[in-house]
Design an enzyme around this catalytic site. Structure first.
Site, PDB file in Angstrom:
ATOM      1  N   ASP A 291       0.860  -1.173   0.000  1.00 21.32           N
ATOM      2  CA  ASP A 291       0.000   0.000   0.000  1.00 21.32           C
ATOM      3  C   ASP A 291       0.905   1.235   0.000  1.00 21.32           C
ATOM      4  O   ASP A 291       2.110   1.150   0.240  1.00 21.32           O
ATOM      5  CB  ASP A 291      -0.954  -0.026   1.209  1.00 21.32           C
ATOM      6  CG  ASP A 291      -2.182   0.830   0.968  1.00 21.32           C
ATOM      7  OD1 ASP A 291      -3.196   0.616   1.648  1.00 21.32           O
ATOM      8  OD2 ASP A 291      -2.129   1.700   0.075  1.00 21.32           O
TER       9      ASP A 291
HETATM   10  C1  GLC Z   1      -4.368   4.241  -0.292  1.00 24.09           C
HETATM   11  C2  GLC Z   1      -5.239   3.101   0.166  1.00 24.09           C
HETATM   12  C3  GLC Z   1      -5.326   1.965  -0.803  1.00 24.09           C
HETATM   13  C4  GLC Z   1      -5.253   2.499  -2.221  1.00 24.09           C
HETATM   14  C5  GLC Z   1      -3.873   3.069  -2.410  1.00 24.09           C
HETATM   15  C6  GLC Z   1      -3.680   3.688  -3.805  1.00 24.09           C
HETATM   16  O1  GLC Z   1      -3.593   4.699   0.767  1.00 24.09           O
HETATM   17  O2  GLC Z   1      -4.954   2.543   1.448  1.00 24.09           O
HETATM   18  O3  GLC Z   1      -6.533   1.252  -0.537  1.00 24.09           O
HETATM   19  O4  GLC Z   1      -5.496   1.476  -3.155  1.00 24.09           O
HETATM   20  O5  GLC Z   1      -3.529   4.037  -1.416  1.00 24.09           O
HETATM   21  O6  GLC Z   1      -4.508   4.797  -3.946  1.00 24.09           O
END
Ligand code: GLC
Length: 749
Positions: A291
């Protein structure tokens, strides 16, 4: 030198993945159709180019995490140091940036990822709301619609479905999932994966799905986002892992690991869940992406001393692609050249990523998803808007309907619409609305005007959207007094649930609840419409409301969907996928709790309950009313001498005893009455939707397989045990009729 894509066909040299087999490294089992191609490309790659494939940056469309300003991304792409981008939007823009990748020595195409969580430009209800439809086919279709639209704008990969189970409505990300139940969350996750990925990733309107956030992100202590997760291995296996295991078995292309630590180990460094379980036991051949910045955040966790150590821990633990940490692109070369990280770990991660690029067909045509003609025809098309409206109306839950306040007849003359949320386009789409445009959303007020063109519809905001201070009270009372019905919109704004949106108090704003009570004396009929992204508490407005509709955030067609239900054009059929507490102090509260040695009772002071608050929730899992009435018979068990050798068949008769056609979601729960570990007082194990005309009745049959009785014992073996079981069937988790059966291990004993 010509990019690899022009010469790959001459390099189909069969090569097994080289490098010694590290004992805990389960290599990706690339299927034979692509094995030669993947390994032929791998053989040509320098270490820098391999590391580049593991590196993902955000584009400029939107920052969905703490952004690092870096103006060299395009140059890095041209030099093969980037394997994927997220937040790059549009066929033209993705085409341009893809062209940069094709200028690199090997010309390996980029993957474009995006949070297509509940729609792309056409926005569907938030996932928690859509889960209230209990319509798996619908959820597959809206994911399909989202994939068709997103792929027309160059997107290859969505970071969805979010399959985190959660029992804590203080956590803002409950809006992204399917609620509190593991079994149902598993089914919803599979439906959404099928919708996104279709039958063939090589089709130009299918996209990679991503099971996230692996794992147990929804168990964050106190509902605080990103917070510590400290749970037993049994709870981890029983409640939080099954939707991920099912996603892997369903062929999800990717996983995203989570920000949280799990019992002291950050998920990005968790070899146990990523290598041993996901890539080992579950035989997952896709790839994992971290993430946003979570590899770097291992330093903040106090688990790595610096970014280099984070990179080491993460690649060894099975985090294949690094989203926005810059850990791999900064330190992996040094780690491999020093021997701290065996090249086999890097090669395995690269193979997994290359495999998905081949499966998508990007090596054959890197621009296949960048078709501007297709984009124009697809985006916000009428069929997709119709699908959004269908999903919207099926997601609405009728919580109360006294004195038949609803549905509203066609001949209604005057309608008073009160509440700023009723006319707020920007709040219809909800959080994670991807490329949805607020201006294109239909509000409740507009939806009512569309449905009742001959009625006089007055509107007053009633409260300030930002401050919740009551406004125009006299005007609100005046239009209420003159109206046949008052429709009052209250609840959360779209930015009050979602990522980093935890709340310590989930009561609907006191002023809004007060407004309902203020208007009651002036209203012939008062319908309260509750919008929001999570279970909310609204005890103070319940008594004053003749009817209460829970409408979540329904997306682009929100207003038309709400009007479909208010008018009775669609008889509401939604059921709650998550328990609605009566008091914040009850959290965590969920339907499948355990009995304890002193079961909850209103009548015993020595029982598991609070002195100051009723232990029952305001509304239970699976609850939802209809404009009609349904009767569900006692369950009838088919046959006897039950054993795990054969399915258990249960049937009920469902009758529509009201005056409207309607759909009931008949629910089945089981209880393992005595087992080698304590078991929940009930477990959701099946549902069937049945649509009936007035006076019509149908038989609904459930077939329970042996797997439906499995659980994790104290040794974490996934087993079933013979014994007595209650089988309960009804219309919600607390409106059930039980029957008890004995199931032996096998027919022979
Ligand atoms: C965010 C979220 C995740 C998302 C990623 C890309 O922090 O936690 O669910 O897919 O970043 O946007």
């Amino acid at each position: 030198m010509k990019p690899i894509i022009n010469i790959i066909s001459f390099l189909l040299i069969g090569t097994a993945c080289t490098g010694q087999q590290d004992k805990n490294l389960k290599l990706c089992n690339v299927d034979s159709k692509y094995a030669n191609k993947v390994d032929s490309v791998l053989k040509l790659m320098t270490l820098e180019e391999k590391i580049g494939q593991l590196n993902q940056y955000t584009g400029n469309a939107q920052a969905t995490g703490p952004e690092v300003i870096d103006n060299t991304k395009h140059e890095q792409i041209k030099s093969g140091r980037v394997g994927s981008m997220l937040n790059v939007i549009g066929a033209a823009t993705t085409r341009e940036i893809q062209s940069f990748a094709l200028q690199s020595r090997l010309g390996i195409p980029l993957l474009f990822g995006q949070d297509v969580i509940h729609g792309y430009r056409t926005v569907y209800p938030i996932p928690l709301g859509e889960a209230a439809s209990f319509d798996l086919d619908l959820m597959e279709r809206t994911a399909r619609g989202a994939a068709i639209e997103a792929s027309s704008e160059g997107i290859h990969w969505t970071f969805a479905p979010m399959v985190d189970i959660t029992r804590d409505a203080r956590w803002g990300r409950v809006m992204e999932g399917a609620g509190e139940d593991t079994w149902y969350g598993t089914k919803v996750g599979i439906a959404r994966i099928k919708g996104f990925q279709g039958n063939d990733l090589a089709d130009s309107n299918t996209i990679l799905a991503c099971a996230k956030h692996f794992a147990a992100y929804g168990a964050c202590i106190a509902g605080k986002d990103y917070n510590t997760v400290d749970i037993s291995d049994m709870t981890l296996h029983e409640v939080y892992l099954p939707p991920f295991k099912a996603a892997a078995q369903a062929g999800v292309a990717t996983f995203m690991n989570s920000f949280n630590d799990i019992n002291g180990i950050p998920a990005t460094a968790h070899t146990g869940i990523q290598r041993d379980m996901l890539k080992g036991m579950w035989d997952f051949n896709g790839f994992t992406v971290s993430d946003w910045g979570s590899i770097r955040e291992m330093v903040d966790h106090g688990y790595a001393a610096d970014l280099k150590e984070s990179a080491n821990q993460a690649i060894i633990a099975g985090s294949d692609m690094d989203m926005e940490s810059r850990a791999y692109v900064s330190h992996l070369r040094e780690l491999v050249e020093s021997g701290e990280v065996p090249i086999t770990y890097v090669d395995d991660a690269v193979r997994r990523i290359l495999l998905k690029k081949f499966q998508l067909g990007l090596f054959d045509d890197p621009y296949k998803y960048c078709n501007e003609e297709n984009e124009k025809e697809t985006v916000l098309s009428q069929p997709l808007r119709y699908l959004a409206r269908e999903s919207g109306k099926k997601s609405i839950v009728l919580l109360r309907n006294e004195n038949k306040a609803l549905p509203l007849k066609d001949d209604v003359k005057r309608i008073a619409v009160i509440g700023a949320l009723a006319d707020s386009k920007q709040d219809m789409l909800g959080f994670w609305a991807s490329e949805g445009i607020a201006e294109e959303a239909v509000t409740l007020l507009q939806g009512l005007k569309n449905r009742y063109p001959d009625a006089k519809i007055d509107y007053v905001e009633g409260y300030d959207l930002n401050t919740n201070q009551l406004t125009s009270s006299a005007q609100a009372r005046k239009i209420a007094l003159a109206a046949d019905v008052v429709i009052l919109a209250v609840g959360e704004r779209a930015n009050e649930s979602g990522e980093a949106k935890s709340l310590a108090d989930i009561n609907i704003n006191a002023n809004q609840q007060q407004l309902v009570n203020d208007l009651k004396p002036y209203s012939k009929r008062l319908v309260t419409v509750i919008m929001g992204g999570r279970p909310m508490i609204f005890n103070e407005l319940t008594g004053a409301s003749d009817a209460i509709l829970l409408t979540w955030w329904l997306g682009t067609e929100a207003g038309n969907a709400m009007a479909d239900v208010i008018s009775g054009d669609y008889n509401p059929s939604g059921k709650l996928p998550m328990t609605f507490p009566r008091h914040i102090g009850q959290i965590p509260i969920y339907y499948n709790y355990k009995s304890t040695g002193r079961p909850e009772s209103k009548y015993s002071s020595y029982s598991c309950r609070y002195l100051d608050v009723d232990f029952e929730p305001a509304y239970c899992f699976g609850f939802g009313k209809s404009y009609t009435e349904f009767e569900i018979s006692e369950p009838r068990v088919i046959g006897n001498n039950h054993s795990f050798d054969k399915p258990v068949e249960i049937e009920v008769t469902v009758k529509n005893t009201g005056i409207y056609k309607g759909k009931e979601t008949v629910q089945l729960y089981i209880r393992d009455k005595v087992a080698s570990v304590t078991r929940p007082i009930k477990e959701f194990k099946g549902f069937q939707q049945v649509e009936l005309l007035p006076c019509e009745e149908k038989t609904v049959r459930f077939i329970l397989q042996k797997e439906d009785f499995y659980f994790y014992n104290k040794d974490l073996d996934f087993i079933s045990e013979p014994g007595e079981f209650d089988i309960m069937v009804g219309k919600s988790a607390t409106e059930l009729n039980p029957v008890t059966i004995y199931i032996s291990e096998s027919e022979r004993n």
